[in-house]
Structures are given as C-alpha cells and as structure tokens.
Motif scaffolding. Structure first.
Motif, PDB file in Angstrom:
ATOM      1  N   LYS A   1       0.816  -1.390   0.013  1.00 58.96           N
ATOM      2  CA  LYS A   1       0.186   0.094   0.059  1.00 58.96           C
ATOM      3  C   LYS A   1       1.084   1.285   0.125  1.00 58.96           C
ATOM      4  O   LYS A   1       0.543   2.267  -0.763  1.00 58.96           O
ATOM      5  CB  LYS A   1      -0.939  -0.082   1.046  1.00 58.96           C
ATOM      6  N   GLU A   2       1.740   1.313   0.577  1.00 58.64           N
ATOM      7  CA  GLU A   2       3.067   2.455   0.717  1.00 58.64           C
ATOM      8  C   GLU A   2       3.646   2.788  -0.482  1.00 58.64           C
ATOM      9  O   GLU A   2       3.898   4.014  -0.860  1.00 58.64           O
ATOM     10  CB  GLU A   2       3.909   1.998   1.849  1.00 58.64           C
ATOM     11  N   PHE A   3       3.790   1.837  -1.541  1.00 59.02           N
ATOM     12  CA  PHE A   3       4.268   1.967  -2.805  1.00 59.02           C
ATOM     13  C   PHE A   3       3.356   2.923  -3.808  1.00 59.02           C
ATOM     14  O   PHE A   3       3.965   3.557  -4.519  1.00 59.02           O
ATOM     15  CB  PHE A   3       4.509   0.703  -3.650  1.00 59.02           C
ATOM     16  N   GLY A   4       2.066   2.716  -3.336  1.00 60.86           N
ATOM     17  CA  GLY A   4       1.195   3.667  -4.211  1.00 60.86           C
ATOM     18  C   GLY A   4       1.373   3.157  -5.718  1.00 60.86           C
ATOM     19  O   GLY A   4       1.021   4.156  -6.461  1.00 60.86           O
ATOM     20  N   MET A   5       1.382   1.956  -6.125  1.00 63.54           N
ATOM     21  CA  MET A   5       1.559   1.307  -7.406  1.00 63.54           C
ATOM     22  C   MET A   5       1.202  -0.137  -7.492  1.00 63.54           C
ATOM     23  O   MET A   5       1.289  -0.801  -6.508  1.00 63.54           O
ATOM     24  CB  MET A   5       3.021   1.629  -7.863  1.00 63.54           C
ATOM     25  N   PRO A   6       0.860  -0.750  -8.723  1.00 68.22           N
ATOM     26  CA  PRO A   6       0.465  -1.979  -8.493  1.00 68.22           C
ATOM     27  C   PRO A   6       1.734  -2.850  -8.144  1.00 68.22           C
ATOM     28  O   PRO A   6       3.008  -2.472  -8.534  1.00 68.22           O
ATOM     29  CB  PRO A   6       0.288  -2.338 -10.039  1.00 68.22           C
ATOM     30  N   VAL A   7       1.558  -4.180  -7.791  1.00 68.25           N
ATOM     31  CA  VAL A   7       2.756  -4.857  -7.346  1.00 68.25           C
ATOM     32  C   VAL A   7       2.289  -6.301  -7.998  1.00 68.25           C
ATOM     33  O   VAL A   7       1.286  -6.764  -7.775  1.00 68.25           O
ATOM     34  CB  VAL A   7       2.530  -5.266  -5.717  1.00 68.25           C
ATOM     35  N   TYR A   8       3.387  -6.898  -8.726  1.00 71.96           N
ATOM     36  CA  TYR A   8       3.246  -8.000  -9.272  1.00 71.96           C
ATOM     37  C   TYR A   8       4.257  -8.979  -8.815  1.00 71.96           C
ATOM     38  O   TYR A   8       5.535  -8.583  -9.121  1.00 71.96           O
ATOM     39  CB  TYR A   8       3.449  -7.910 -10.650  1.00 71.96           C
ATOM     40  N   ASN A   9       3.885  -9.940  -8.377  1.00 80.81           N
ATOM     41  CA  ASN A   9       4.656 -10.966  -7.693  1.00 80.81           C
ATOM     42  C   ASN A   9       5.216 -12.040  -8.563  1.00 80.81           C
ATOM     43  O   ASN A   9       4.702 -12.369  -9.429  1.00 80.81           O
ATOM     44  CB  ASN A   9       4.436 -11.455  -6.347  1.00 80.81           C
ATOM     45  N   THR A  10       6.537 -12.272  -8.392  1.00 78.34           N
ATOM     46  CA  THR A  10       7.177 -13.810  -9.102  1.00 78.34           C
ATOM     47  C   THR A  10       7.477 -14.594  -8.046  1.00 78.34           C
ATOM     48  O   THR A  10       8.251 -14.259  -7.115  1.00 78.34           O
ATOM     49  CB  THR A  10       8.485 -13.382  -9.890  1.00 78.34           C
ATOM     50  N   LEU A  11       7.166 -15.824  -8.063  1.00 73.76           N
ATOM     51  CA  LEU A  11       7.375 -16.919  -7.165  1.00 73.76           C
ATOM     52  C   LEU A  11       8.665 -17.485  -7.099  1.00 73.76           C
ATOM     53  O   LEU A  11       9.168 -17.642  -8.260  1.00 73.76           O
ATOM     54  CB  LEU A  11       6.231 -18.088  -7.530  1.00 73.76           C
ATOM     55  N   GLY A  12       9.474 -17.479  -6.034  1.00 77.12           N
ATOM     56  CA  GLY A  12      10.728 -18.044  -5.701  1.00 77.12           C
ATOM     57  C   GLY A  12      10.718 -19.294  -4.930  1.00 77.12           C
ATOM     58  O   GLY A  12       9.543 -19.712  -4.366  1.00 77.12           O
ATOM     59  N   ASN A  13      11.984 -19.843  -4.814  1.00 79.34           N
ATOM     60  CA  ASN A  13      12.038 -20.993  -3.734  1.00 79.34           C
ATOM     61  C   ASN A  13      11.726 -20.831  -2.305  1.00 79.34           C
ATOM     62  O   ASN A  13      11.151 -21.889  -1.776  1.00 79.34           O
ATOM     63  CB  ASN A  13      13.594 -21.619  -4.150  1.00 79.34           C
ATOM     64  N   HIS A  14      11.948 -19.560  -1.975  1.00 81.04           N
ATOM     65  CA  HIS A  14      11.328 -19.203  -0.524  1.00 81.04           C
ATOM     66  C   HIS A  14       9.928 -19.220  -0.270  1.00 81.04           C
ATOM     67  O   HIS A  14       9.657 -18.867   0.973  1.00 81.04           O
ATOM     68  CB  HIS A  14      12.356 -18.199   0.032  1.00 81.04           C
ATOM     69  N   GLU A  15       9.184 -19.077  -1.447  1.00 80.56           N
ATOM     70  CA  GLU A  15       7.606 -18.943  -1.417  1.00 80.56           C
ATOM     71  C   GLU A  15       7.012 -20.451  -1.517  1.00 80.56           C
ATOM     72  O   GLU A  15       5.948 -20.202  -1.523  1.00 80.56           O
ATOM     73  CB  GLU A  15       7.170 -18.053  -2.401  1.00 80.56           C
ATOM     74  N   ILE A  16       7.926 -21.442  -1.286  1.00 78.26           N
ATOM     75  CA  ILE A  16       7.315 -22.739  -1.409  1.00 78.26           C
ATOM     76  C   ILE A  16       7.275 -23.414  -0.025  1.00 78.26           C
ATOM     77  O   ILE A  16       8.022 -23.623   0.660  1.00 78.26           O
ATOM     78  CB  ILE A  16       7.883 -23.819  -2.558  1.00 78.26           C
ATOM     79  N   PHE A  17       5.947 -23.215   0.562  1.00 74.98           N
ATOM     80  CA  PHE A  17       5.894 -23.188   2.005  1.00 74.98           C
ATOM     81  C   PHE A  17       6.145 -24.753   2.486  1.00 74.98           C
ATOM     82  O   PHE A  17       5.557 -25.807   1.899  1.00 74.98           O
ATOM     83  CB  PHE A  17       4.361 -23.190   2.268  1.00 74.98           C
ATOM     84  N   GLY A  18       7.197 -24.859   3.277  1.00 75.21           N
ATOM     85  CA  GLY A  18       7.210 -26.212   3.725  1.00 75.21           C
ATOM     86  C   GLY A  18       8.440 -27.130   3.401  1.00 75.21           C
ATOM     87  O   GLY A  18       8.436 -28.396   3.844  1.00 75.21           O
ATOM     88  N   ILE A  19       8.945 -26.798   2.246  1.00 70.42           N
ATOM     89  CA  ILE A  19       9.936 -27.680   1.456  1.00 70.42           C
ATOM     90  C   ILE A  19      11.315 -27.936   2.121  1.00 70.42           C
ATOM     91  O   ILE A  19      11.814 -28.881   1.749  1.00 70.42           O
ATOM     92  CB  ILE A  19       9.917 -27.543   0.035  1.00 70.42           C
ATOM     93  N   TYR A  20      11.609 -27.037   3.004  1.00 70.69           N
ATOM     94  CA  TYR A  20      13.032 -27.155   3.506  1.00 70.69           C
ATOM     95  C   TYR A  20      12.935 -27.968   4.642  1.00 70.69           C
ATOM     96  O   TYR A  20      12.057 -27.946   5.637  1.00 70.69           O
ATOM     97  CB  TYR A  20      13.336 -25.709   3.747  1.00 70.69           C
ATOM     98  N   ASP A  21      14.165 -28.679   5.030  1.00 68.97           N
ATOM     99  CA  ASP A  21      14.382 -29.670   6.026  1.00 68.97           C
ATOM    100  C   ASP A  21      14.146 -28.764   7.577  1.00 68.97           C
ATOM    101  O   ASP A  21      14.884 -27.699   7.312  1.00 68.97           O
ATOM    102  CB  ASP A  21      15.650 -30.438   6.072  1.00 68.97           C
ATOM    103  N   GLY A  22      13.655 -29.314   8.509  1.00 71.69           N
ATOM    104  CA  GLY A  22      13.247 -28.562   9.731  1.00 71.69           C
ATOM    105  C   GLY A  22      12.051 -27.716   9.892  1.00 71.69           C
ATOM    106  O   GLY A  22      12.017 -27.005  10.653  1.00 71.69           O
ATOM    107  N   SER A  23      11.507 -27.390   8.627  1.00 72.04           N
ATOM    108  CA  SER A  23      10.368 -26.556   8.699  1.00 72.04           C
ATOM    109  C   SER A  23       9.097 -27.122   9.546  1.00 72.04           C
ATOM    110  O   SER A  23       8.480 -26.328  10.124  1.00 72.04           O
ATOM    111  CB  SER A  23       9.855 -26.343   7.223  1.00 72.04           C
ATOM    112  N   GLY A  24       9.025 -28.397   9.804  1.00 71.63           N
ATOM    113  CA  GLY A  24       7.903 -29.025  10.635  1.00 71.63           C
ATOM    114  C   GLY A  24       6.782 -29.101  10.067  1.00 71.63           C
ATOM    115  O   GLY A  24       5.630 -29.267  10.662  1.00 71.63           O
TER     116      GLY A  24
END
Length: 206
Positions: A1-24
């Motif tokens: 909201k603070e940007f005052g402009m559209p935001v378009y996201n690109t998925l990366g490896n850290h946006e894959i929920f739970g794939i890393y060891d130890g995430s539980g």
C-alpha cells in the motif's frame, strides 16, 4: 500500500511453504507447497500489459523430493506461453520474469570457465522456453536467485539478474553488491536499468 503502485509478484524457492528440512510443516497441510503463495499473493504464472509491453510472469521453481527444488518451467506453462503468443502481435516488446535464471554466467565467472551450473541454479529447460519466443519480440528477462547482478545480452535479449535486498543473506554485501534492488525505466520500446543500493547496514553484535 505504501508503494502507491501496482505490485506483481514472481514466485521463488522461498515462497514454497514447507519444502525445507526442519520446517516442521506436514505435507498434508492445506497450504503446503505453492498453495499458500497462490492463496495469499498471486497466481504462480500470469501476464499483464504495461506501457505497451507484455509482461509474462513465470514459475521457474519445481518442488522435488530429490533436491527440494530445481529450476524448471513445467509443461502447463509451456502450453500457456504458446497460447499467449498465438494472440500477441509479434512486434510487441516482451518481458519475462522468473526467480531462477534462464541464463547466467555465475558459475563460470566465479568458479571457472568449465564449471557447470546445477539444476537449482538455473532453469534446466531454459532453451526450450526461450525458443518459444523465436518469432516474437522478447527484449528482457528479469531474474534473481543468485544474489548478484548480471546483464547478459544475447541475440537481442537482455538477461538481467537483479541482486537481492538481503545481500549476503542479511550479513552484508554479497560479492561486492550491496543490499538492493533492480530498477527498470521504460521509454517507448527502449529501456535502461540500474541497481539501487537499499542503504541498509548490518548491525554487528557487540
């Protein structure tokens, strides 16, 4: 909201929920994998138009049991790209956005000319992806993942790797690149880019 402009996201490896060891996170969690990203941020691949340019956002991360993830654009997206291009004027300038790079000289530059990439560093089927645009006006590929900055110009296409706000994973500059982000300026069918230092400083514990 603070940007005052559209935001378009690109998925990366850290946006894959739970794939890393130890995430539980159990695999039967209702938002395991890419579900949380799609529920809360964006579709994993999509397109939009801006200033006469077509932006195509790709999911270049594939979850695997072998290595947790690899760089790959799946067949569903390949079919989607073909469909997008079938109705797009061939002169329209195109930007691709992918977290894991389609093209990089990272390993050759830092480790030696014959050092190969691994499947988690670049998109393994990048050539097949790029070949889909052979008859179109692909001008720019925005990519990340490596926490460094590159601009590779091949056959009329700039492959720009955009650094990282976290620098060396929140412990300072990475290979000389401060914590920052890529800024692209578009003027008609021309563009230029700059790397912007975020001016964040590491606080060293006393």
């Amino acid at each position: 909201k603070e940007f005052g402009m559209p935001v378009y996201n690109t998925l990366g490896n850290h946006e894959i929920f739970g794939i890393y060891d130890g995430s539980g996170v159990p695999k039967d969690h209702p938002e395991y994998g890419k579900v949380m990203y799609e529920n809360r941020l964006a579709e994993r691949y999509y397109s939009f138009d801006h200033k006469g340019w077509r932006f195509m956002i790709l999911d270049g991360v594939e979850d695997t049991e072998r290595s947790k993830y690899i760089g790959r654009v799946d067949e569903e997206q390949m079919d989607w790209i073909r469909e997008e291009l079938s109705t797009l004027d061939k002169t329209t300038p195109i930007v691709l956005s992918t977290h894991i790079p389609l093209l990089s000289i990272f390993t050759q530059y830092y480790y030696g000319n014959v050092t190969p990439h691994d499947s988690g560093t670049v998109v393994v089927n990048a050539k097949e992806v790029i070949d889909l645009f052979a008859d179109h006006n692909l001008r720019l590929v925005l990519q990340g993942h490596l926490h460094t900055v590159e601009d590779i110009y091949v056959d009329g296409i700039h492959f720009v790797t955009g650094g990282a706000v976290s620098g060396r994973w929140w412990s300072g500059a990475n290979r000389g690149y401060e914590e920052g982000f890529l800024m692209v300026h578009v003027d008609g069918e021309d563009f230029e880019w700059e790397y912007v230092d975020y001016l964040w400083e590491v606080e060293v514990p006393r």
